[in-house]
Scaffold this motif. Structure first.
Motif, PDB file in Angstrom:
ATOM      1  N   PRO A 148      28.247 -54.974 -31.371  1.00 18.76           N
ATOM      2  CA  PRO A 148      27.851 -53.591 -31.077  1.00 18.76           C
ATOM      3  C   PRO A 148      28.616 -52.994 -29.888  1.00 18.76           C
ATOM      4  CG  PRO A 148      25.919 -54.977 -31.365  1.00 18.76           C
ATOM      5  CD  PRO A 148      27.106 -55.886 -31.320  1.00 18.76           C
ATOM      6  N   TRP A 149      29.079 -51.785 -30.090  1.00 20.06           N
ATOM      7  CA  TRP A 149      29.693 -51.018 -29.006  1.00 20.06           C
ATOM      8  C   TRP A 149      29.567 -49.543 -29.343  1.00 20.06           C
ATOM      9  CZ3 TRP A 149      34.200 -47.943 -29.414  1.00 20.06           C
ATOM     10  CH2 TRP A 149      34.875 -48.029 -30.634  1.00 20.06           C
ATOM     11  N   MET A 150      29.753 -48.728 -28.339  1.00 18.73           N
ATOM     12  CA  MET A 150      29.682 -47.288 -28.550  1.00 18.73           C
ATOM     13  C   MET A 150      30.736 -46.619 -27.690  1.00 18.73           C
ATOM     14  SD  MET A 150      26.114 -46.592 -26.588  1.00 18.73           S
ATOM     15  CE  MET A 150      26.005 -46.616 -24.817  1.00 18.73           C
ATOM     16  N   PRO A 188      26.557 -51.567 -25.473  1.00 15.09           N
ATOM     17  CA  PRO A 188      25.280 -50.910 -25.199  1.00 15.09           C
ATOM     18  C   PRO A 188      24.469 -51.688 -24.157  1.00 15.09           C
ATOM     19  CG  PRO A 188      25.659 -51.068 -27.561  1.00 15.09           C
ATOM     20  CD  PRO A 188      26.723 -51.886 -26.891  1.00 15.09           C
ATOM     21  N   ASP A 189      23.884 -50.969 -23.243  1.00 20.36           N
ATOM     22  CA  ASP A 189      22.998 -51.509 -22.202  1.00 20.36           C
ATOM     23  C   ASP A 189      23.685 -52.431 -21.202  1.00 20.36           C
ATOM     24  OD1 ASP A 189      20.772 -50.134 -23.284  1.00 20.36           O
ATOM     25  OD2 ASP A 189      20.509 -51.733 -24.749  1.00 20.36           O
TER      26      ASP A 189
END
Length: 149
Positions: free
Chosen positions: A145-147, A58-59
């Motif tokens: 975190p990952w998406m 993310p980001d």
């Protein structure tokens, strides 16, 4: 993990590995720096196909170092980096397993970035016994975190 300890460990790894840039961090250290160090940026240098089908941090700033198919070098990589990431930033390069991000870190250092780090193990890490990535080590295996891209 505090910023000073992470950066000291990264510099020691960099010296041990003979890196031409600031150092190397684990995925967990990269995430800790991203959260605790203002002005730090994760730059994902994998291909657009990898972002779409494997997932993303993310980001993270996304700039292809090489494009699929054929892993053709991106001649505009440094220019795109300069357009999207300030030279005063602490830049954490990530790829699939740590090789392309090393190349990107070298290019960034040559272009005048002074705080440049490679994320060891990358997003997917090494292959397991069944030749699959994502379970042995790397960003995803660390539970960071990952998406889906």
């Amino acid at each position: 993990m505090n910023v000073e300890n992470i950066l000291a460990a990264a510099a020691a790894r960099g010296a041990q590995l003979g890196l031409a840039y600031s150092g190397a961090v684990s995925p967990a250290e990269a995430w800790a720096l991203r959260q605790q160090l203002p002005g730090s940026v994760i730059v994902d240098v994998r291909s657009a196909a990898e972002w779409q089908f494997v997932g993303v941090v993310p980001d993270a700033v996304r700039i292809e170092l090489r494009s699929y198919p054929g892993m053709v070098p991106n001649p505009g990589f440094v220019t795109q980096l300069q357009q999207q990431v300030d030279k005063s930033a602490t830049v954490l390069f990530i790829c699939r397993s740590g090789a392309r991000s090393d190349e990107a870190a070298r290019l960034a250092a040559e272009a005048g970035y002074s705080q440049v780090y490679n994320v060891l193990e990358g997003f997917e890490g090494d292959r397991d016994a069944a030749q699959h990535r994502g379970s042995v080590n790397g960003w995803k295996a660390a539970g960071l975190p990952w998406m889906q891209g």
